[in-house]
Scaffold this active site. Sequence first.
Site, mmCIF file in Angstrom:
data_model
loop_
_atom_site.group_PDB
_atom_site.id
_atom_site.type_symbol
_atom_site.label_atom_id
_atom_site.label_comp_id
_atom_site.label_asym_id
_atom_site.label_seq_id
_atom_site.Cartn_x
_atom_site.Cartn_y
_atom_site.Cartn_z
ATOM 1 N N THR A 275 0.326 -1.061 -0.454
ATOM 2 C CA THR A 275 -0.124 -0.074 0.119
ATOM 3 C C THR A 275 1.067 1.342 0.401
ATOM 4 O O THR A 275 1.900 0.789 0.040
ATOM 5 C CB THR A 275 -1.194 -0.120 1.430
ATOM 6 O OG1 THR A 275 -0.181 -0.152 2.708
ATOM 7 C CG2 THR A 275 -1.810 -1.154 1.503
ATOM 8 N N SER B 91 1.244 -3.096 4.017
ATOM 9 C CA SER B 91 2.238 -1.966 4.245
ATOM 10 C C SER B 91 2.956 -1.262 4.064
ATOM 11 O O SER B 91 4.348 -2.081 3.968
ATOM 12 C CB SER B 91 1.688 -1.616 5.688
ATOM 13 O OG SER B 91 3.152 -1.770 6.212
ATOM 14 N N ASP B 92 3.360 -0.209 3.319
ATOM 15 C CA ASP B 92 4.868 0.861 3.698
ATOM 16 C C ASP B 92 4.789 0.478 4.780
ATOM 17 O O ASP B 92 4.435 0.714 5.682
ATOM 18 C CB ASP B 92 4.384 1.647 2.424
ATOM 19 C CG ASP B 92 5.751 2.143 2.366
ATOM 20 O OD1 ASP B 92 7.428 1.736 1.982
ATOM 21 O OD2 ASP B 92 5.936 3.063 0.724
ATOM 22 N N ASP B 93 6.423 1.378 4.753
ATOM 23 C CA ASP B 93 6.734 1.779 6.246
ATOM 24 C C ASP B 93 6.016 2.986 7.314
ATOM 25 O O ASP B 93 5.709 3.490 6.663
ATOM 26 C CB ASP B 93 7.743 1.913 6.288
ATOM 27 C CG ASP B 93 8.983 2.617 8.120
ATOM 28 O OD1 ASP B 93 8.426 1.645 8.862
ATOM 29 O OD2 ASP B 93 10.468 3.108 7.431
ATOM 30 N N LEU B 94 5.408 1.771 8.867
ATOM 31 C CA LEU B 94 4.701 2.054 8.768
ATOM 32 C C LEU B 94 5.166 3.840 9.782
ATOM 33 O O LEU B 94 5.008 4.795 10.190
ATOM 34 C CB LEU B 94 3.674 1.812 10.337
ATOM 35 C CG LEU B 94 2.709 0.640 9.470
ATOM 36 C CD1 LEU B 94 2.449 -0.110 10.492
ATOM 37 C CD2 LEU B 94 1.664 1.187 9.050
#
Length: 360
Positions: free
Chosen positions: A215, A252-255
Amino acid sequence: MTLREAIGQLFILGFEGHTPSEALKTFVRDLTPGGLILFGRNLGDPEEIAALTNALQVASPTPLFFAIDQEGGKVSRLAPPFTRWLSASAVGAVGSTELTHAVASAIARELMVVGINMNMAPVLDVLSNPANPVMAGRCYGSDAQVVAQHGIAFYRGLASEGVIAVGKHFPGHGDTTVDSHLALPVVPHDVGRLSAVELAPFAYAIKAGIPALMTAHLLLPALDPEHPATLSRRILTDLLRQELGFRNLVISDDLLMKGIADSTHPGEAAVRFIEAGGDLMLICEDEAAQRQALVVVTEAVETGRLSEARVLASCKRIADAKAQHLHRKMAASTGEIRAVVGCDAHRRLAESVGMDDKGS
């Protein structure tokens, strides 16, 4: 598997160091992550990388995804003697999906031989904005059909050698002027435009069977005026799962990127990502933040905010993906590593991309 261990499976974590220290092995056993992601800080020579991945696979209670960003061009984590590949834009400019497939296959061979089984590629973004500060050079082109064709060829090339492809950045980062590492970009287009351009390569890749998508931390008011895509149920469940029919892994991309972290703590972001329909959360550094996120997700299940069934649904997708794709978990021998990494055949292939891109 305990609930705490099951929740650990929902994370892909970054870490410090490039040797399999006892502290690092304890970290893996304690947090039981579904995977680990490698950056320059983790990468020694090929034999050292293989020793690291092998030792951590042995230490882990479950098979690990070992992920890396090896797109080619400016997003290439592996230094020589690994083959240096030109960017997606250079490969796309050649106009041959057979070449794109061959490049991806060669990249995958070099990854697999040192125990890396997941590549955060292909980029499926359409570069419709030449001023884009993040995606320039990383996209296969400015035409959605071209991007789809090359993205699918790249995914299939990785798959041919056993590497899991992660298409990114859903639902499309190609027309932005803000770096989501630094702030939250807004994509203002209406649904018709998004369907025809931004979403099209992802829709084609889903039909082609791509095993995972990442994402983007983007706000798309036409789809959800309140929540970034990574935290949006409208986008991850209603659109991606239901309308586009994606049944595989959502990562996810890095949170910790500021596009999310400026407004949402990583623990809360992790819960919202799962609520939205995601499976695997990427936290690329900061062990304290990683541990806290795991605690927050566990508390969300214990208090009933997240159902245990919801967690187990993602765990099943993760376990199924590992069973399907991680046929060879361990890195190869030194002799095989030296025969593959930076070999003449790969070097000639990389050079042919450069020659074709120059029109010769």
